[in-house]
Design an enzyme around this catalytic site. Sequence first.
Site, PDB file in Angstrom:
ATOM      1  CB  CYS A 119      -0.921   0.021   1.214  1.00 43.72           C
ATOM      2  SG  CYS A 119      -1.841  -1.495   1.385  1.00 43.72           S
ATOM      3  CG  HIS A 282      -3.493   3.176   0.771  1.00 47.05           C
ATOM      4  ND1 HIS A 282      -3.817   2.662  -0.467  1.00 47.05           N
ATOM      5  CD2 HIS A 282      -3.638   2.163   1.665  1.00 47.05           C
ATOM      6  CE1 HIS A 282      -4.143   1.387  -0.321  1.00 47.05           C
ATOM      7  NE2 HIS A 282      -4.038   1.057   0.951  1.00 47.05           N
ATOM      8  CG  ASN A 312      -6.944  -1.241  -0.514  1.00 48.68           C
ATOM      9  OD1 ASN A 312      -6.021  -1.039  -1.297  1.00 48.68           O
ATOM     10  ND2 ASN A 312      -6.761  -1.333   0.789  1.00 48.68           N
TER      11      ASN A 312
HETATM   12  N1  ACO Z   1     -19.355 -10.218   4.533  1.00 52.64           N
HETATM   13  C1  ACO Z   1     -20.128 -10.559   5.568  1.00 52.64           C
HETATM   14  N2  ACO Z   1     -19.614 -10.903   6.778  1.00 52.64           N
HETATM   15  C2  ACO Z   1     -18.289 -10.884   6.906  1.00 52.64           C
HETATM   16  C3  ACO Z   1     -17.440 -10.535   5.839  1.00 52.64           C
HETATM   17  C4  ACO Z   1     -18.028 -10.196   4.619  1.00 52.64           C
HETATM   18  N3  ACO Z   1     -17.298  -9.845   3.550  1.00 52.64           N
HETATM   19  N4  ACO Z   1     -16.175 -10.606   6.283  1.00 52.64           N
HETATM   20  C5  ACO Z   1     -16.204 -10.977   7.563  1.00 52.64           C
HETATM   21  N5  ACO Z   1     -17.493 -11.154   7.944  1.00 52.64           N
HETATM   22  C6  ACO Z   1     -18.012 -11.548   9.249  1.00 52.64           C
HETATM   23  C7  ACO Z   1     -17.006 -12.270  10.087  1.00 52.64           C
HETATM   24  O1  ACO Z   1     -16.935 -13.634   9.755  1.00 52.64           O
HETATM   25  C8  ACO Z   1     -17.554 -12.031  11.472  1.00 52.64           C
HETATM   26  O2  ACO Z   1     -18.592 -12.933  11.684  1.00 52.64           O
HETATM   27  P1  ACO Z   1     -18.851 -13.553  13.148  1.00 52.64           P
HETATM   28  O3  ACO Z   1     -19.113 -12.389  14.037  1.00 52.64           O
HETATM   29  O4  ACO Z   1     -20.017 -14.443  12.923  1.00 52.64           O
HETATM   30  O5  ACO Z   1     -17.576 -14.270  13.494  1.00 52.64           O
HETATM   31  C9  ACO Z   1     -18.147 -10.628  11.391  1.00 52.64           C
HETATM   32  O6  ACO Z   1     -18.317 -10.361   9.982  1.00 52.64           O
HETATM   33  C10 ACO Z   1     -17.263  -9.583  11.985  1.00 52.64           C
HETATM   34  O7  ACO Z   1     -15.919  -9.808  11.535  1.00 52.64           O
HETATM   35  P2  ACO Z   1     -14.759  -8.869  11.937  1.00 52.64           P
HETATM   36  O8  ACO Z   1     -13.523  -9.326  11.229  1.00 52.64           O
HETATM   37  O9  ACO Z   1     -14.724  -8.741  13.418  1.00 52.64           O
HETATM   38  O10 ACO Z   1     -15.281  -7.528  11.286  1.00 52.64           O
HETATM   39  P3  ACO Z   1     -14.765  -6.111  11.511  1.00 52.64           P
HETATM   40  O11 ACO Z   1     -15.853  -5.303  12.084  1.00 52.64           O
HETATM   41  O12 ACO Z   1     -13.436  -6.047  12.151  1.00 52.64           O
HETATM   42  O13 ACO Z   1     -14.594  -5.653  10.007  1.00 52.64           O
HETATM   43  C11 ACO Z   1     -12.838  -5.256   8.441  1.00 52.64           C
HETATM   44  C12 ACO Z   1     -13.636  -6.295   9.181  1.00 52.64           C
HETATM   45  C13 ACO Z   1     -13.749  -4.486   7.512  1.00 52.64           C
HETATM   46  C14 ACO Z   1     -11.778  -5.952   7.613  1.00 52.64           C
HETATM   47  C15 ACO Z   1     -12.233  -4.296   9.480  1.00 52.64           C
HETATM   48  O14 ACO Z   1     -11.503  -5.008  10.440  1.00 52.64           O
HETATM   49  C16 ACO Z   1     -11.396  -3.276   8.889  1.00 52.64           C
HETATM   50  O15 ACO Z   1     -11.884  -2.344   8.292  1.00 52.64           O
HETATM   51  N6  ACO Z   1     -10.074  -3.409   9.037  1.00 52.64           N
HETATM   52  C17 ACO Z   1      -9.130  -2.590   8.373  1.00 52.64           C
HETATM   53  C18 ACO Z   1      -8.542  -3.411   7.331  1.00 52.64           C
HETATM   54  C19 ACO Z   1      -8.437  -2.698   6.057  1.00 52.64           C
HETATM   55  O16 ACO Z   1      -8.996  -1.676   5.804  1.00 52.64           O
HETATM   56  N7  ACO Z   1      -7.669  -3.266   5.212  1.00 52.64           N
HETATM   57  C20 ACO Z   1      -7.447  -2.681   3.957  1.00 52.64           C
HETATM   58  C21 ACO Z   1      -6.304  -3.330   3.345  1.00 52.64           C
HETATM   59  S1  ACO Z   1      -4.883  -3.007   4.205  1.00 52.64           S
HETATM   60  C22 ACO Z   1      -4.480  -1.502   3.789  1.00 52.64           C
HETATM   61  O17 ACO Z   1      -4.659  -1.099   2.690  1.00 52.64           O
HETATM   62  C23 ACO Z   1      -3.887  -0.659   4.840  1.00 52.64           C
END
Ligand code: ACO
Length: 355
Positions: A119, A282, A312
């Site tokens: 990134c 980013h 992204n």
């Molecule tokens: N659709 C539906 N449900 C989903 C999905 C999906 N695509 N993905 C995960 N879930 C479910 C999980 O299985 C979990 O279910 P459970 O509660 O039954 O176990 C539930 O959703 C919650 O999962 P979490 O991983 O706790 O969700 P969170 O609220 O943390 O959101 C996310 C996940 C969006 C990835 C978040 O952590 C985030 O925004 N992190 C930042 C990561 C990021 O932005 N990365 C970008 C790439 S890296 C970069 O460029 C810097």
Amino acid sequence: MTECMRTKIAGIGHYVPEKVVSNHDLTQYMDTSDEWIRERTGIESRRYAEKHRETTASMGAKAARIALERAGITAEEVDFIIFATLSPDYYFPGCGVLLQRELGVTNKEAGALDIRNQCSGFVYGISIADQFIKSGMYKNILLVGSEMHSMGLDFSDEGRAVTVIFGDGAGAVVLQPTEQEGQGVLTTCLHSDGTHAEELAMINPGSHSGYHLGTEKFGYPDVDVPGGTFVTQTMVDNNLLAPNMTGQLVFKTAVVKFPEVIQEALHKTGLQVSDIDLLIPHQANLRISQFVQKSLRLPDEKVFNNIQKYGNTTAASIPIALSEAWEAGLVKEGNLICLAAFGSGFTWGSALIRW
Ligand code: ACO
């Protein structure tokens, strides 16, 4: 080196594939929903490249041609290529030489460098180009960020948390020396911390043998293969050939590092947050950008986001956003533009540019 020589962005362009993939489209492959994706990431759709016809390098070339034309130079005049990607056409050689061939950069003096900073690759690329230009070594550097994520994602339920976030596309800039008072790259700040290297990573294929983690989680090479191999049956059988991400750790770290590295660049140049005309973060996740905007107390019109349309696109996200902002007339001569990135590694960085 000329005392007042700086590096300017002389031309910019981007390319995104035609195929639009909505959140709803993804529901045919995995258990997800438009509501979940929008709420957590702000993403509404992304673009996917056309398999067998497009590659990371070919998309990069399309963006590069636009940047070259806008800079008013030909491919022949490029004397150095920097290519940032995590989704290269080949394991090796890198995309830099493929771009060179595709564009017809026949200048035999021209070098090509690939950077693997995910990134933050584009910000690292700006910094590298800036050093080469300020030292007088090169005059026309072509910097490209391009990604074809759609080929490397896991479309099963297991991969959904990662897969819904990423899209394909490319952006490019031509960097040249400038002696115009005040213009150009004012500073760049680069950082890294490998403590959490595996928390946002594609571990396989690779030569790691699993030893670094003391766990089989990421798949050992088959022990009976002499000399080992990058890709093993274990990796294939256990679905270990896709990226993994500890989302909450990434989120928590990103929202701290983004503002920190922006403030660092401002401090180095004696400027204030209020001096920034446009921040292009980013495009990791809209929620991360909003967090950063809030912590810097920047008004909406000073932060550019387009992750809603493209997802992204990792190394391509900043140049695509910068190019779109420029096309929309939001980047004008004399403006202070701040670029900032955080991602896998972890690596992060910022660049302050007086346009
Ligand atoms: N659709 C539906 N449900 C989903 C999905 C999906 N695509 N993905 C995960 N879930 C479910 C999980 O299985 C979990 O279910 P459970 O509660 O039954 O176990 C539930 O959703 C919650 O999962 P979490 O991983 O706790 O969700 P969170 O609220 O943390 O959101 C996310 C996940 C969006 C990835 C978040 O952590 C985030 O925004 N992190 C930042 C990561 C990021 O932005 N990365 C970008 C790439 S890296 C970069 O460029 C810097």
